[in-house]
Design a protein around this motif. Structure first.
Motif, short mmCIF file in Angstrom:
data_model
loop_
_atom_site.label_atom_id
_atom_site.label_comp_id
_atom_site.label_asym_id
_atom_site.label_seq_id
_atom_site.Cartn_x
_atom_site.Cartn_y
_atom_site.Cartn_z
N ARG A 1 0.83 -1.21 0.00
CA ARG A 1 0.00 0.00 0.00
C ARG A 1 0.86 1.24 0.00
NH1 ARG A 1 -3.20 -2.97 3.44
NH2 ARG A 1 -5.32 -3.26 2.66
N ASN A 2 0.41 2.23 -0.73
CA ASN A 2 1.03 3.55 -0.69
C ASN A 2 -0.05 4.54 -0.30
OD1 ASN A 2 2.40 5.94 -1.12
ND2 ASN A 2 2.22 5.84 -3.34
N PRO A 3 -0.22 4.77 1.01
CA PRO A 3 -1.34 5.59 1.49
C PRO A 3 -1.28 7.03 0.99
CG PRO A 3 -0.01 4.74 3.33
CD PRO A 3 0.63 4.27 2.08
N LEU A 4 -0.10 7.52 0.69
CA LEU A 4 0.02 8.90 0.22
C LEU A 4 -0.76 9.14 -1.06
CD1 LEU A 4 3.75 9.84 0.78
CD2 LEU A 4 1.72 10.81 1.87
N CYS A 5 -0.84 8.10 -1.88
CA CYS A 5 -1.49 8.25 -3.18
C CYS A 5 -2.76 7.40 -3.26
CB CYS A 5 -0.51 7.85 -4.28
SG CYS A 5 -1.17 7.90 -5.94
N GLY A 6 -2.84 6.37 -2.39
CA GLY A 6 -3.99 5.47 -2.44
C GLY A 6 -3.75 4.25 -3.30
N ASP A 7 -2.49 4.03 -3.70
CA ASP A 7 -2.18 2.85 -4.50
C ASP A 7 -2.20 1.60 -3.63
OD1 ASP A 7 -1.48 4.67 -6.56
OD2 ASP A 7 0.53 4.86 -5.68
N LYS A 8 -2.74 0.54 -4.19
CA LYS A 8 -2.77 -0.72 -3.46
C LYS A 8 -2.60 -1.84 -4.47
CE LYS A 8 -5.81 -3.38 -0.40
NZ LYS A 8 -6.25 -4.54 -1.20
N GLY B 1 -4.58 1.71 -8.52
CA GLY B 1 -3.67 2.79 -8.19
C GLY B 1 -3.56 3.75 -9.35
N CYS B 2 -2.67 4.71 -9.18
CA CYS B 2 -2.47 5.71 -10.22
C CYS B 2 -1.75 5.08 -11.42
CB CYS B 2 -1.66 6.87 -9.66
SG CYS B 2 -0.01 6.40 -9.18
N ALA B 3 -1.70 5.82 -12.49
CA ALA B 3 -1.10 5.31 -13.73
C ALA B 3 0.33 4.85 -13.52
CB ALA B 3 -1.15 6.39 -14.81
N ILE B 4 1.08 5.61 -12.73
CA ILE B 4 2.49 5.27 -12.52
C ILE B 4 2.63 3.95 -11.75
CG2 ILE B 4 4.59 5.96 -11.29
CD1 ILE B 4 4.26 7.56 -13.78
N SER B 5 1.81 3.77 -10.73
CA SER B 5 1.95 2.55 -9.92
C SER B 5 1.59 1.31 -10.74
CB SER B 5 1.10 2.64 -8.64
OG SER B 5 -0.27 2.57 -8.93
N VAL B 6 0.56 1.43 -11.55
CA VAL B 6 0.13 0.29 -12.37
C VAL B 6 1.16 0.01 -13.48
CG1 VAL B 6 -1.63 -0.56 -13.97
CG2 VAL B 6 -2.32 0.61 -11.86
N ALA C 1 7.25 12.69 -5.24
CA ALA C 1 6.12 11.99 -4.64
C ALA C 1 5.77 10.73 -5.44
CB ALA C 1 4.91 12.90 -4.55
N ARG C 2 6.08 10.76 -6.73
CA ARG C 2 5.75 9.64 -7.61
C ARG C 2 6.71 8.46 -7.45
NH1 ARG C 2 0.92 9.76 -8.32
NH2 ARG C 2 0.04 11.60 -9.28
N VAL C 3 7.86 8.73 -6.84
CA VAL C 3 8.82 7.65 -6.66
C VAL C 3 8.20 6.55 -5.80
CG1 VAL C 3 11.09 7.03 -5.72
CG2 VAL C 3 10.81 9.15 -6.99
N LYS C 4 7.40 6.96 -4.81
CA LYS C 4 6.72 5.97 -3.96
C LYS C 4 5.73 5.13 -4.76
CE LYS C 4 7.51 7.66 0.50
NZ LYS C 4 7.30 8.54 1.58
N CYS C 5 5.03 5.78 -5.67
CA CYS C 5 4.08 5.06 -6.53
C CYS C 5 4.83 4.02 -7.37
CB CYS C 5 3.37 6.03 -7.47
SG CYS C 5 2.47 7.33 -6.63
N ALA C 6 5.94 4.45 -7.95
CA ALA C 6 6.69 3.58 -8.86
C ALA C 6 7.45 2.50 -8.12
CB ALA C 6 7.64 4.42 -9.71
ZN ZN Z 1 0.34 6.55 -7.02
#
Ligand code: ZN
Length: 145
Positions: free
Chosen positions: A34-41, A62-67, A119-124
């Motif tokens: 989980r990345n609570p900052l962005c809501g990615d799971k 999750g966001c486009a970057i996480s997926v 902030a996107r580094v966490k998503c990726a």
């Molecule tokens: Zn994200």
């Protein structure tokens, strides 16, 4: 088409049609990230053949970057040994934090763009942390047989 556009297209493509999306059943291991900052799971399931990652799937929202990152990762790590995966992650992480090395990362190079958006580094990186947790989960109990 310049490199930036090419990379953007890779991200868009992997977000729209993620590779290795789904769940392995049965699986040798799984982990949820989980990345609570962005809501990615997302969750990662995998199968091992000895030291080699035989198959891997992920699913989640999750966001486009996480997926896109999870999709790109799944293609890059399949068939590799633990050690290679660890090395690959170090290289990808360096790239995403603005310190690209000389290794040819193929399509994973598309993630270099996130270096401009901390902030996107966490998503990726979410998928990599989750994969790592799953890989650690498969450490077979010590057997004397
Ligand atoms: Zn994200």
């Amino acid at each position: 088409m310049d490199l930036k556009e090419l990379y953007r297209d890779v991200i868009l493509d992997h977000n729209r049609s993620p590779r290795n999306f789904g769940k392995l059943d049965p699986a040798d291991a799984m982990a949820v990230g989980r990345n609570p900052l962005c809501g990615d799971k997302l969750d990662v399931t995998l199968r091992m053949e000895g030291d080699r990652l035989a198959d891997v799937r992920f699913q989640g929202q999750g966001c486009a970057i996480s997926v896109a990152s999870a999709s790109l990762m799944s293609e890059a790590v399949k068939g590799r040994r633990r050690e290679e995966i660890e090395q690959l992650y170090q290289q990808v992480h360096a790239l995403m934090t603005g310190h690209p090395g000389s290794a040819d990362l193929g399509k994973l190079a598309a993630l270099g763009g996130v270096a401009e958006f901390p902030a996107r580094v966490k998503c990726a990186s979410l998928c990599w942390h989750t994969l790592n947790a799953a890989l650690n989960d498969t450490r077979a109990p010590v057997s004397t047989e």
